[in-house]
Design a protein around this motif. Structure first.
Motif, PDB file in Angstrom:
ATOM      1  N   ILE A 108      65.974  88.228  81.073  1.00  0.00           N
ATOM      2  CA  ILE A 108      65.097  88.668  79.975  1.00  0.00           C
ATOM      3  C   ILE A 108      64.859  90.172  80.066  1.00  0.00           C
ATOM      4  O   ILE A 108      64.889  90.881  79.052  1.00  0.00           O
ATOM      5  N   ARG A 109      64.643  90.674  81.295  1.00  0.00           N
ATOM      6  CA  ARG A 109      64.415  92.107  81.472  1.00  0.00           C
ATOM      7  C   ARG A 109      65.634  92.908  81.031  1.00  0.00           C
ATOM      8  O   ARG A 109      65.508  93.920  80.328  1.00  0.00           O
ATOM      9  N   LEU A 110      66.833  92.442  81.433  1.00  0.00           N
ATOM     10  CA  LEU A 110      68.055  93.138  81.044  1.00  0.00           C
ATOM     11  C   LEU A 110      68.247  93.113  79.531  1.00  0.00           C
ATOM     12  O   LEU A 110      68.654  94.112  78.924  1.00  0.00           O
ATOM     13  N   ALA A 111      67.952  91.970  78.912  1.00  0.00           N
ATOM     14  CA  ALA A 111      68.076  91.865  77.461  1.00  0.00           C
ATOM     15  C   ALA A 111      67.117  92.811  76.753  1.00  0.00           C
ATOM     16  O   ALA A 111      67.465  93.458  75.754  1.00  0.00           O
ATOM     17  N   GLN A 112      65.895  92.904  77.268  1.00  0.00           N
ATOM     18  CA  GLN A 112      64.911  93.812  76.674  1.00  0.00           C
ATOM     19  C   GLN A 112      65.337  95.270  76.835  1.00  0.00           C
ATOM     20  O   GLN A 112      65.188  96.083  75.918  1.00  0.00           O
ATOM     21  N   ASP A 113      65.874  95.606  78.018  1.00  0.00           N
ATOM     22  CA  ASP A 113      66.351  96.971  78.250  1.00  0.00           C
ATOM     23  C   ASP A 113      67.493  97.322  77.302  1.00  0.00           C
ATOM     24  O   ASP A 113      67.534  98.413  76.718  1.00  0.00           O
ATOM     25  N   ASN A 114      68.428  96.383  77.148  1.00  0.00           N
ATOM     26  CA  ASN A 114      69.563  96.626  76.253  1.00  0.00           C
ATOM     27  C   ASN A 114      69.111  96.748  74.804  1.00  0.00           C
ATOM     28  O   ASN A 114      69.643  97.564  74.046  1.00  0.00           O
TER      29      ASN A 114
END
Length: 220
Positions: free
Chosen positions: A67-73
């Motif tokens: 989820i964190r990676l998706a939000q960053d992207n």
């Protein structure tokens, strides 16, 4: 004499006979195992619950990271979109380079950015972005097959930035049209860790390709 049972054979027996504990349900409460959490003896059922809780926690951590990676992207994609819009809003061709570097600084919090172009149309040959480019810089641009990310090794291109002495880490993007390099886009930061050699370059490649496509209109 009682033969010692082979633990591997016992384990394989239980795998091959999953109905064993159904037929001997009372054993579930009698078999005791040491809990790694409390150090106390717990039943097989309690130990199984501990294992399941550990697996659930591990899955939760993995999901949180995804989820964190998706939000960053998503955040990077939104910034890229806003930067692209600023390029489309540049009304005159000569305004485009300034809009490009200012937009990178504003959208991506880059401390410094600049660019240089060559092989331009005569009308653009005297613009700020066409000055001070040596043959070595052109050769360097032609040799870059991917974005450079890392320490500032006293690159000529970095010296084009307003405060080049403060730059500790940099990104240098080659600008290409028709397979030939016609410019360099430079980002600089006083933070040595801001642009590391191990950073992902997917979005940087997109920035370079977008900048190349927009600036190609200034060429001869």
């Amino acid at each position: 004499m009682t033969d010692t049972l082979d633990p591997a054979a016992v384990a394989q027996f239980l795998v091959d006979n999953p109905q064993f504990f159904e037929q001997h349900a009372a054993l579930l409460g009698r078999v005791k195992l040491s809990s790694p959490l409390t150090g106390k003896a717990v039943s097989l059922q309690e130990r199984q619950m501990e294992v399941m809780r550990d697996k659930y926690k591990a899955l939760e951590l993995q999901m949180s990271e995804l989820i964190r990676l998706a939000q960053d992207n998503a955040a990077i994609a939104n910034k890229f979109h806003a930067w692209t819009q600023s390029l489309l809003q540049a009304r005159h061709g000569a305004d485009l380079p300034r809009a490009m570097v200012d937009g990178l600084c504003a959208q991506f919090a880059v401390p410094q950015a600049t660019l240089r172009l060559w092989d331009l149309a005569p009308a653009n040959a005297e613009q700020w972005f066409a000055h001070g480019v040596s043959d070595d810089a052109r050769l360097f641009a032609a040799s870059l097959l991917a974005p450079y990310c890392g320490s500032n090794n006293d690159f000529e291109a970095v010296r084009w930035l307003d405060d080049a002495a403060a730059v500790q880490s940099t990104v240098i993007l080659p600008l290409r049209s028709g397979g030939s390099a016609f410019g360099l886009l430079i980002l600089g930061s006083p933070d040595p860790a801001r642009f590391g050699a191990d950073m992902a370059t997917d979005f940087l490649i997109h920035i370079g390709e977008t900048a190349s496509a927009a600036l190609a209109a200034l060429r001869a």
